[in-house]
Design an enzyme around this catalytic site. Structure first.
Site, short mmCIF file in Angstrom:
data_model
loop_
_atom_site.label_atom_id
_atom_site.label_comp_id
_atom_site.label_asym_id
_atom_site.label_seq_id
_atom_site.Cartn_x
_atom_site.Cartn_y
_atom_site.Cartn_z
N CYS A 1 0.15 -0.12 -1.86
CA CYS A 1 1.88 0.32 -0.92
C CYS A 1 2.44 0.49 -2.51
O CYS A 1 3.37 1.21 -1.37
CB CYS A 1 2.41 -1.98 -1.13
SG CYS A 1 2.22 -2.34 -2.56
N ALA B 1 -1.84 -10.20 9.51
CA ALA B 1 -2.04 -11.66 8.72
C ALA B 1 -3.62 -11.15 7.94
O ALA B 1 -4.58 -11.52 7.74
CB ALA B 1 -2.89 -12.12 9.74
#
Length: 569
Positions: A50, A193
């Site tokens: 990220c 998820a």
């Protein structure tokens, strides 16, 4: 061949650039394939998280490698090369190894010491192995990076220096309140998820939230995460899975939302968030900031202007509302005589103004007017310089919906942070907050571990580089022994098996003793910095066939590849 890494991270590029340059799993695979197809590179691996995008490669030319890898990153990220180049960093050979080991230990993470990067390195290696772009160098590098990272966490207190990005994000949402206190009893919605979402759900459960709702595009993965939460021994949190279509409704129930998906577009728009806040219980009304600002402006308007009977020479009806009649705006354009009259009036006026409460008064305004009069005498006019009255900004209402966006590119519309009743923390705000985060003393110990491991890795690689040459030399020596024994048998046809074996063993011992010292010493020398040339010297001195050396290398790489493709340990 030499190790090269080209990349960008939160340390080199703004989050807006990182967001645009992010790569999907499919894009990473295509980038790997194009990397090994490029002329300078024989191996490739992508580390994409990220807050970083890095391309590792084994190249035979430095400058050509940098140009090619930079171009490939630009092509596959969709960010133009000219725009991307200022944010790229380049590491080569030992510095590239040092960078990878630092990343693995969490020293280069947004939250220093976080351990999630180890899982991301493992996934990156697995992807390179699946696409058959990781050879001996990158397999060795990534495998060793995983071991170095584990060593740093087991031998030092680096875990105390930082925490996971999830925990750090929740701390930012809690605004100084302990996360366990802040989270207790709240209802949480986790969108996604994957590994980061799973960590978020588990962290929230341990923090004491009353409920965790998991929304994911693949229902099976959401259900699996819910089962893990329910069956875990550490918590007794209530958990359930919902489809993505239920997210708008769940927003009206949730107190905290964590989103980390692989979506390329927004998952939560500002309108969706606003609707979620407006649809909540009535105890948390949405405040119209514009209405509050207008009301505050009316309340903070200046008091009624003094009348002309007070002796003020200013034409009061023409004075712009919001400015003191004793300030600069009121006297703009007056001639010098009128300015002097106004200055005398201002100095003797007893008008009660809010300016007095701010530490100003008629005396201060009289000085201003005197200065203006001097300016008027010099230039013949007064330039209008307006100074508006300060308007108090209304306080934002307490947040009722907390949003943590850990996705790159972002899942939540950045405009949501302006909505009343909403607090949004995303990668950009986390980067700003982490810049001032304290670092533990254990960081120095980890740095020493990294330095030692870089030296050991370099020595091992240099020693491995000469091994095929040493093997080829011993193979040549064995061939010489075999040839001489065949010639001896031709001269002594009556030699029995016992004597033949004894002679063969004696000749082999002589050759081994002659080769032992130089081969051991050349491996030691080759392991030292600058020792790469010893392999060339050995090949030249013993006139070794380059193809023989290359065939030994290929055989070793084939054996290692079969073992390494079973996956990282």
């Amino acid at each position: 061949m030499s190790l090269l890494v080209v990349g960008l991270s939160h340390r080199s590029a703004p989050v807006s650039v990182l967001e645009r340059a992010s790569l999907s799993v499919e894009a990473q695979t295509k980038l790997l394939q194009d990397t090994v197809a490029a002329e300078p590179a024989s191996e490739g691996a992508v580390l994409a998280t990220c807050n970083r995008i890095e391309l590792y490669a084994d190249v035979d030319k430095f400058h050509a490698g940098v140009a090619e890898l930079s171009t490939l990153l630009a092509q596959h990220s969709g960010v133009g090369l000219e725009e991307l180049t200022p944010y790229l960093y380049v590491h080569y050979e030992d510095r590239a190894v040092h960078h990878m080991f630092s990343v693995a230990c969490g020293l280069d993470s947004m939250v220093v010491g976080e351990g999630q990067i180890l899982g991301q390195i493992k996934d990156s290696l697995a992807r390179a192995q699946e696409t058959h772009t990781a050879g001996r160098l990158l397999n060795d590098l990534f495998q060793q990076a995983l071991r170095v990272g584990k060593r740093a966490h087991s031998e030092t207190g680096i875990d105390r220096a930082g925490q996971s990005l999830v925990t750090f994000g929740l701390e930012q949402l809690a605004l100084g309140t302990p996360v366990e206190t802040w989270a207790r009893g709240k209802k949480a919605l986790v969108i996604g998820a994957g590994s980061m979402s799973s960590l978020s759900a588990a962290t929230l459960a341990r923090a004491g939230v009353a409920e965790v709702v998991v929304a994911n595009r693949t229902p099976d993965r959401a259900e699996r995460l819910v089962r893990i939460l329910i069956e875990g021994d550490a918590t007794d949190v209530a958990a359930r899975a919902v489809p993505m279509t239920s997210v708008p409704f769940e927003l009206t129930r949730a107190d905290v939302v964590v989103s980390c998906t692989g979506a390329t577009g927004l998952v939560l728009t500002a309108d969706m968030v606003a609707a979620g806040v407006e649809g909540r219980v009535e105890t948390a009304p949405v405040v119209d900031l514009d209405a509050v600002a207008e009301e505050d402006a009316r309340e903070s308007a200046p008091p009624a202007q003094p009348s002309a009977e007070d002796g003020c020479p200013v034409d009061l009806p023409t004075v712009r509302p919001g400015f003191s009649v004793m300030g600069e705006a009121a006297v703009a354009g007056m001639d010098a005589a009128t300015l002097e009259q106004h200055g005398a009036w201002a100095a003797g006026s007893a008008v009660d103004r809010r300016d007095a409460a701010r530490g100003t008064g008629p005396e201060a305004d009289a000085e201003v007017i005197g200065a203006l009069a001097a300016a008027a005498s010099a230039i013949g006019r007064i330039p209008e310089r307006r100074r508006p009255e300060a308007v108090d900004v209304p306080q934002r209402p307490e947040p009722v919906l907390f949003l943590l966006d850990l996705a790159m590119p972002r899942d939540v519309d950045a405009a949501a942070h302006r909505l009343p009743g909403v607090r949004l923390v995303d990668i950009e705000s986390l980067a700003e907050a982490s810049a001032d985060a304290p670092m533990a003393a254990d960081v120095d110990q980890v740095r020493r571990i990294v330095s030692d491991e870089v030296a050991a890795f370099g020595a091992a690689q240099r020693a491995a580089h000469i091994t095929p040459t040493v093997v080829a030399l011993r193979t040549m020596a064995a061939d010489v022994v075999a040839g001489e024994m065949a010639r001896l048998e031709g001269r002594l046809p009556g030699l029995d098996d016992k004597h033949r074996a004894e002679i063969t063993q004696t000749v082999r011992r002589v050759v081994d003793k002659l080769l032992h010292a130089p081969t051991v010493r050349v491996k030691q020398l080759a392991a030292e910095p600058g020792g790469a040339g010893y392999a060339d010297a050995l090949r030249t001195l013993f006139d070794l066939d380059p193809e023989t050396v290359a065939s030994v290398s290929r055989a070793e790489e084939s054996t290692e590849k079969n073992a390494e493709n079973r996956g990282p340990g």
